[in-house]
Enzyme design. Structure first.
Site: not given
Length: 345
Positions: A336-338
């Site tokens: 999700h962070c990337i």
């Protein structure tokens, strides 16, 4: 005028996407040697290809790196070049908004390297949200709140999840009251009910490697209106056992913007208690929803299939794809962070 006053709001992640935006890793304090950088680029490419099965993907690359990136990414993935410091598009990119009139807008939060941490660099990353918003043809709203995309999660119906140690932390917003921070979030996202979680996972804070000081998207996320998936650490030997018990208790006691009592679906943590010489924050919550798909963090762990089964039940109309996220977590985040969704208008 604020974005909300102009009729914009942040759609839920499960709403249809126009495309996904990512950023390409470059040599920096996070990826600080050629071997780490190569492994990270391979991991980012795996995620990009998994998402591309479901929707278009554009990867922002540092100057002169797009040709090498395309060689790893494979066909069908677009690249553009802009100056970059790091590769966490969820946090450095814009938060996209839509209006009922079919317009696209974006929030350009103030970015200061996840609370001006000593390993972070953000001279170029602080400008990426504006660049991506322009490339997408969105109307940009600039916020003075230091915030990142991984620090918020919305249900698309007026509710937002936040973490006290992020928006209210002195590293980001000294002098802001809870009421002021909440008002700015609502003004930018079109939300009206904030649910504040007390903190994030243990490894997300110093001295445990690279962390965000408590991003919500590794702890809890909406699966649909009224339903939240939450990280559960069942092993009492891990400090997140108590952390997740508290977070789940807070969530179960809450109602959303429409007055519904939240249903909390607990997703057990992987069995490994440590990673990279500190407590593990490996979490299945840090998944990404794309058109017709769920790209789920995998850890070569006995609980990978258990988590995949939970998400298949939650999203029966979507294809769940496990992608090994251990290298990504070594750098301080997850799938999700990337990734950052651009909603369809």
């Amino acid at each position: 005028m604020s974005a909300a006053a102009d009729g914009f709001r942040m759609p839920a992640e499960w709403a249809p996407h126009e495309r996904t935006w990512m950023a390409w890793p470059g040599l920096n304090p996070t990826f600080d040697d050629p071997a780490t950088l190569a492994a990270s680029r391979a991991a980012w490419a795996c995620v990009a290809r998994a998402v591309r099965r479901f929707e278009p993907v554009t990867v922002v690359c540092g100057p002169g790196t797009s040709a090498d990136a395309r060689a790893l990414l494979g066909p069908g993935i677009d690249t553009v070049e802009r100056e970059l410091d790091d590769a966490w598009m969820r946090d450095i990119g814009p938060t996209f908004l839509t209006s009922r009139d079919g317009e696209l807008a974006a929030v350009d939060w103030t970015f200061n390297g996840w609370g001006a941490q000593n390993w972070a660099r953000w001279e170029h990353d602080a400008k990426i949200a504006g660049h991506v918003s322009d490339l997408a043809g969105a109307r940009t709203y600039t916020s003075g709140l230091v915030n990142e995309g991984g620090a918020i999660h919305v249900d698309g119906e007026g509710t937002v999840l936040l973490t006290e140690t992020v928006q209210l932390g002195p590293e980001r917003n000294p002098g802001w009251t809870r009421e002021e921070a909440e008002a700015e979030i609502h003004a930018m996202l079109g939300t009206r009910k904030a649910i504040w979680l007390p903190r994030g996972l243990t490894a997300d804070y110093p001295p445990h490697g690279y962390g965000t000081l408590g991003h919500v998207d590794i702890v809890a996320a909406f699966a649909r209106p009224g339903v939240v998936v939450a990280h559960h650490q069942p092993d009492p030997a891990h400090p997140d056992h108590e952390v997740t018990k508290e977070v789940i208790g807070v969530l179960r006691a809450q109602t959303d913007a429409r007055g519904r009592r939240l249903e909390v679906v607990e997703v057990p943590a992987p069995t490994a208690l440590e990673a990279d010489d500190h407590w593990s924050d490996h979490s299945y919550i840090n998944h990404y929803l794309c058109n017709g798909g769920v790209v789920l963090c995998g850890f070569d762990d006995p609980r990978d299939e258990l988590a995949a089964g939970i998400f298949r039940r939650l999203f029966p109309e979507r294809t769940v794809t496990l992608v090994d996220a251990r290298t990504i977590f070594s750098g301080g985040g997850g799938i999700h962070c990337i990734t950052q969704q651009q909603p369809r208008v």
